[in-house]
Design an enzyme around this catalytic site. Structure first.
Site, PDB file in Angstrom:
ATOM      1  N   GLU A 172      -9.711   7.124   3.582  1.00 17.47           N
ATOM      2  CA  GLU A 172     -10.602   6.212   4.289  1.00 17.47           C
ATOM      3  C   GLU A 172      -9.784   4.977   4.634  1.00 17.47           C
ATOM      4  OE1 GLU A 172     -10.137   6.094   1.084  1.00 17.47           O
ATOM      5  OE2 GLU A 172      -9.811   3.957   0.865  1.00 17.47           O
TER       6      GLU A 172
ATOM      7  N   LYS B 123       0.810  -1.226   0.000  1.00 17.83           N
ATOM      8  CA  LYS B 123       0.000   0.000   0.000  1.00 17.83           C
ATOM      9  C   LYS B 123       0.841   1.272   0.000  1.00 17.83           C
ATOM     10  CE  LYS B 123      -4.491  -1.495   1.535  1.00 17.83           C
ATOM     11  NZ  LYS B 123      -4.301  -2.927   1.946  1.00 17.83           N
TER      12      LYS B 123
ATOM     13  N   SER C 126       1.644  -9.863  -0.844  1.00 23.40           N
ATOM     14  CA  SER C 126       1.324  -8.433  -0.764  1.00 23.40           C
ATOM     15  C   SER C 126       1.715  -7.792   0.560  1.00 23.40           C
ATOM     16  CB  SER C 126      -0.166  -8.218  -1.030  1.00 23.40           C
ATOM     17  OG  SER C 126      -0.948  -9.029  -0.176  1.00 23.40           O
TER      18      SER C 126
HETATM   19  C1  LIG Z   1      -5.117  -3.969   1.742  1.00 25.00           C
HETATM   20  C2  LIG Z   1      -4.379  -5.221   1.462  1.00 25.00           C
HETATM   21  C3  LIG Z   1      -4.752  -6.094   0.409  1.00 25.00           C
HETATM   22  C4  LIG Z   1      -5.978  -5.894  -0.420  1.00 25.00           C
HETATM   23  O1  LIG Z   1      -5.977  -4.756  -1.201  1.00 25.00           O
HETATM   24  P1  LIG Z   1      -5.778  -4.789  -2.764  1.00 25.00           P
HETATM   25  O2  LIG Z   1      -6.106  -3.402  -3.177  1.00 25.00           O
HETATM   26  O3  LIG Z   1      -6.706  -5.800  -3.340  1.00 25.00           O
HETATM   27  O4  LIG Z   1      -4.359  -5.144  -3.025  1.00 25.00           O
HETATM   28  C5  LIG Z   1      -3.971  -7.198   0.153  1.00 25.00           C
HETATM   29  N1  LIG Z   1      -2.878  -7.478   0.902  1.00 25.00           N
HETATM   30  C6  LIG Z   1      -2.496  -6.677   1.920  1.00 25.00           C
HETATM   31  C7  LIG Z   1      -1.289  -7.062   2.700  1.00 25.00           C
HETATM   32  C8  LIG Z   1      -3.232  -5.526   2.235  1.00 25.00           C
HETATM   33  O5  LIG Z   1      -2.837  -4.756   3.267  1.00 25.00           O
END
Ligand SMILES: *Cc1c(COP(=O)(O)O)cnc(C)c1O
Length: 407
Positions: free
Chosen positions: A120, A98, A387
């Site tokens: 948000e 993010k 992610s």
């Molecule tokens: C917020 C988040 C997501 C989901 O958000 P996307 O916009 O779909 O990427 C996925 N993995 C992590 C670690 C997050 O913090």
């Protein structure tokens, strides 16, 4: 577009649509702000100075490029003799992808001559990324968060406050993410002269899905170069979890022109699709308007938006970015869903085989690998986006699995 930033694939059309999805279903009062933002981002993309500054921040502050790790012990537990590579977004500063988006938008805010950002947040991860970027740039920052989410994510509320951000409790509606988003838009309309609204995923009204995709495409751009270097060829598949869809579109975008690379998005099936308690908008929803954009949405027969459920707060959203809806309809990407239980298994598998504890969101991508790999050719190369890291989820997972680590 400079070669070092962006996705190397086309964005939306002039109306902000990917196929028939996307657009700007917003009150008239929001339109000038969206137009200003679209122009500012287009100008930034065409300006080498913007790319230079952003790339410097991504390198020296975020820690990019993130590694691409050949997960050989994980691979040996999967079908078809696959070779799995992990794109390590969990190693980014603040622990997830993010920050790539939050920093890019904070930089854009400064270019527009604005001094304040708002956001948000549901789980608090995007709020923390925004608060981090605001601290770095000396911007004043306010984050809207539903009362329920503030209670559930008290630690992230504390983090944001420590970073100097004002966290505002939203009591309207269900007091969760979609109400916080409405409140943020109201603030923005009243304060657009001084304020930039940093939306946290590749969803919502144009230009956000395009802008967030371009800012997250660094994931796929690096991964594509890294896998070419390691394997001397492109992978057979790229896999990512899908909440609003930003880490997935960031990974996918640079591979979209490569017809031989299959793209797999993994949604949250929660307790199971048949239970209704899930967050699988693409798998089990239908097209509708949510947060200013036409896309697949979880809704009842009357078009009322349903509450989503997932063990993972970051996937707990009843909509999805419009480009994913278009990729689903054209068949360029395949979407499947992974239950809470499968995600926990994915978390354990990655922890035991590679010594990497993924975020619960990312664990959905891992949990779907047995099914995905079974349909790939022998010896396929697979790139999986991790992610985020799992530290934030340990109290919750420990409660579920029990102290011994066995569910
Ligand atoms: C917020 C988040 C997501 C989901 O958000 P996307 O916009 O779909 O990427 C996925 N993995 C992590 C670690 C997050 O913090």
């Amino acid at each position: 577009m400079a070669a070092t930033t962006g996705s190397r694939t086309g964005g939306p059309d002039a109306l902000g649509r990917f196929g028939s999805y996307g657009g700007q279903y917003v009150p008239e009062t929001v339109m000038p702000a969206l137009r200003e933002l679209e122009d500012a981002f287009a100008a930034a993309l065409a300006d080498p100075a913007f790319h230079g500054e952003l790339n410097g921040l991504l390198r020296d502050y975020v820690g990019r490029p993130t590694p691409l790790w050949h997960a050989s012990r994980l691979s040996s537990r999967l079908p078809q003799g696959v070779r799995v590579y992990l794109k390590r977004e969990d190693l980014c500063h603040t622990g997830a992808h993010k920050i790539n988006n939050a920093l890019g938008q904070a930089l854009l805010c400064r270019r527009m001559g604005k001094t304040r950002v708002i956001a948000e947040t549901g789980a608090g991860q995007h709020g923390v990324a925004t608060a981090t970027a605001a601290a770095l740039f000396g911007l004043s920052c306010r984050v809207y968060m539903g009362r329920q989410d503030m209670e559930r994510q008290a630690l992230n509320v504390f983090r944001m406050r420590l970073l100097g951000t004002e966290v505002v409790q939203v009591d309207a509606g269900t007091a969760t993410l979609k109400d916080a988003l409405g409140e943020a838009i109201r603030d923005w309309v009243a304060s657009v002269e001084t304020t930039h609204y940093i939306l946290g995923t590749a969803a919502g009204m144009h230009p956000y899905p395009w802008m967030v995709r371009e800012l997250q495409a660094v994931i796929g751009r690096e991964a594509r170069a890294q896998v070419l270097e390691a394997e001397r060829r492109l992978p057979e598949a790229a896999v990512a979890c899908v909440g609003g869809g930003s880490n997935a579109i960031g990974l996918f975008a640079p591979f979209i022109p490569d017809a031989g690379v299959r793209l797999f998005g993994v949604e949250a099936a929660g307790h199971g699709l048949h239970t209704g308690m899930h967050a699988a908008s693409l798998t089990a929803g239908r097209p509708g308007v949510l947060h200013g954009s036409l896309s697949y949405v979880l809704q009842d027969a009357d078009g009322q938006v349903l509450n989503a459920h997932s063990i993972s707060a970051g996937l707990d959203y009843p909509g999805v970015g419009p480009e994913h809806s278009a990729l689903k309809d054209t068949g360029r990407a395949t979407y499947l869903a992974c239950t809470d239980a499968q995600a926990l298994e994915g978390m354990r598998l990655l922890a035991e085989t590679e010594g990497i504890i993924p975020a619960l969101e990312s664990a959905h991508a891992v949990g779907a690998l047995p099914e995905i790999c079974a349909g790939l050719p022998e010896g396929a190369v697979v790139v999986v986006c991790v992610s985020g890291r799992g530290d934030k989820d340990m109290p919750q997972v420990a409660r579920i699995m029990g102290g011994g680590g066995k569910p």
